[in-house]
Design an enzyme around this catalytic site. Structure first.
Site, mmCIF file in Angstrom:
data_model
loop_
_atom_site.group_PDB
_atom_site.id
_atom_site.type_symbol
_atom_site.label_atom_id
_atom_site.label_comp_id
_atom_site.label_asym_id
_atom_site.label_seq_id
_atom_site.Cartn_x
_atom_site.Cartn_y
_atom_site.Cartn_z
ATOM 1 N N THR A 86 45.440 27.815 30.303
ATOM 2 C CA THR A 86 46.059 27.087 31.416
ATOM 3 C C THR A 86 45.609 27.692 32.741
ATOM 4 O OG1 THR A 86 48.081 28.439 31.576
ATOM 5 C CG2 THR A 86 48.077 26.646 29.959
ATOM 6 N N GLY A 87 45.551 26.837 33.761
ATOM 7 C CA GLY A 87 45.142 27.311 35.078
ATOM 8 C C GLY A 87 43.717 27.835 35.086
ATOM 9 N N ALA A 88 42.815 27.140 34.385
ATOM 10 C CA ALA A 88 41.443 27.642 34.232
ATOM 11 C C ALA A 88 40.489 27.139 35.305
ATOM 12 C CB ALA A 88 40.911 27.260 32.851
ATOM 13 N N SER A 90 40.432 28.163 38.445
ATOM 14 C CA SER A 90 40.178 29.173 39.473
ATOM 15 C C SER A 90 40.653 30.539 38.998
ATOM 16 C CB SER A 90 40.904 28.818 40.785
ATOM 17 O OG SER A 90 42.308 28.820 40.604
ATOM 18 N N GLY A 91 40.291 31.573 39.752
ATOM 19 C CA GLY A 91 40.814 32.912 39.531
ATOM 20 C C GLY A 91 40.624 33.459 38.133
ATOM 21 N N TYR A 267 58.806 34.548 42.038
ATOM 22 C CA TYR A 267 57.579 34.791 41.269
ATOM 23 C C TYR A 267 57.745 36.011 40.365
ATOM 24 C CZ TYR A 267 52.903 36.491 40.188
ATOM 25 O OH TYR A 267 51.795 36.967 39.525
#
Length: 392
Positions: A86-88, A90-91, A267
């Site tokens: 997941t969230g691939a 960026s970063g 967070y």
């Protein structure tokens, strides 16, 4: 040799998220884990995602058995592993996807909210096109999480590793924002979206015949008050979970502990949830399933887009501070290799572990703080989270 073409029409349609108004392509990665010899020709543009896709098949596609027979010498050879990240786009997620895909041993499902951004990122990073696919996933919508699971299962691929990496960090926010389900955004995305995804895909992981199946949830040093970084205000703390139990919505407190909203703390609290969830998965399912459940802190990636909503002065000074003062700076490429190591390294199969790395980039089992390793709090968090995502 017989020719076979696989076409998944339902995965090539453009959906509208009713609550968010987002147009997306659920799945356009046609090159599956066993399609090493398939040519994929897709003359698509952003505004023509529903156009027909031409697939030229040169050999019969095999849908992910654990072992396949080599046509050369008859010996059994290991197939590519299939990993969802997941969230691939960026970063850390992008760097890990690249590190895994470049080995040629993994097919990476890049699970991202912005399909076009993910496609551009993959091409820019030089990720081999035959080793990745992109599927739409918006962790800020529980309906989208369920749709992702449905689309993934429709693809016919096995699932060998799930990496829950995506995160939202809004350190300067004084007022909360909410997910499509009315839940505070940081905890809704970082914890609850991933919790539902992991719970649903656990069944798929159980079916994997891969030698080492794993579920990895990215943690953070900021959620551990046994570290210097974890003691920088505002400190993380879940209290008795009263805010979470009330729904983290606009009618009650939007903080897990029931307190006043603080974007940075939200967070950090979500990261405690991530690490508690990993341990509860381990306690409930490791012995039965032999799945490895792990968390990690890959180091301080000071240049990551995670800090894009911080004040400009912080963004300018934080990288050199980490490089020259704390010496804790880790590049995105190095952090990606570390996450890839937790995905695939045969030496990191121990379950229930929170991995970190020393200055020589050697991995070790790190200690979680008292709250982040509280078994009773993990159990309660699990039960409350089940109710919020509709599993109980």
């Amino acid at each position: 040799m017989a020719l076979q073409t696989t076409f998944l029409p339902s995965t090539l349609t453009v959906h509208k998220e009713a609550k968010l108004g987002i147009k997306d392509s659920s799945f356009i990665g046609i090159s599956l884990a066993g399609h090493a010899k398939a040519d994929f020709v897709a003359p698509l543009r952003a505004k023509k995602l529903c156009m027909p896709v031409v697939i030229k098949a040169q050999s019969t596609a095999v849908a992910a058995p654990g072992l396949t027979n080599s046509s050369v010498d008859g010996k059994k050879v290991l197939r590519k592993g299939v990993v969802v990240v997941t969230g691939a786009s960026s970063g850390l997620g992008l760097a890990a996807a690249k590190a895994l895909a470049e080995t040629g041993k993994w097919h990476v499902i890049m699970a991202c909210r912005d399909f076009l951004k993910a496609e551009k990122a993959a091409k820019s990073a030089g990720i081999p096109k035959e080793n990745y696919s992109i599927m739409h996933l918006d962790l800020a919508s529980l309906d989208s999480v369920r749709q992702f699971v449905e689309n993934f299962r429709r693809s016919g691929m096995a699932l060998d590793v799930l990496v829950c990496n995506a995160a939202i960090y809004r350190p300067t926010a004084n007022t909360p924002t909410y997910t499509a389900d009315g839940i505070e955004m940081s905890v809704g995305v970082n914890h609850l979206g991933h919790f539902l995804l992991a719970r649903l895909l656990l069944e798929d992981l159980k079916k994997s015949d891969y030698p080492s199946k794993r579920l990895i949830i990215v943690g953070s040093i900021t959620g551990n008050d046994n570290t210097l970084a974890g003691n920088i205000p505002p400190k993380a703390g879940l209290g008795d979970l009263r805010g979470l139990a009330a729904g983290l919505n606009s009618h009650h407190s939007s903080m897990i502990d029931g307190g006043s909203f603080d974007g940075a703390k939200a967070y950090k609290d979500s990261k405690i949830c991530n690490m508690l969830t990993m341990q509860e998965f381990h306690r409930r399912f490791h012995e039965e399933t032999e799945i490895t459940f792990a968390s990690l802190y890959p180091g301080c990636i000071a240049t990551t887009g995670l800090f894009r909503e911080h004040i400009p002065l912080f963004r300018a000074l934080f990288p050199p501070f980490q490089k020259f003062i704390t010496k804790g700076f880790v590049s995105e490429a190095e952090s990606g290799k570390r996450l890839a190591q937790v995905v695939s390294d045969p030496s990191l199969t121990k379950s229930g572990v929170y991995w970190s790395w020393n200055k020589d980039s050697a991995s070790f089992e790190n200690q979680l703080s008292q709250e982040a390793s509280d078994a009773e709090k993990a159990r309660k968090l699990w039960e409350v989270s089940e109710k919020l995502v509709g599993l109980a």
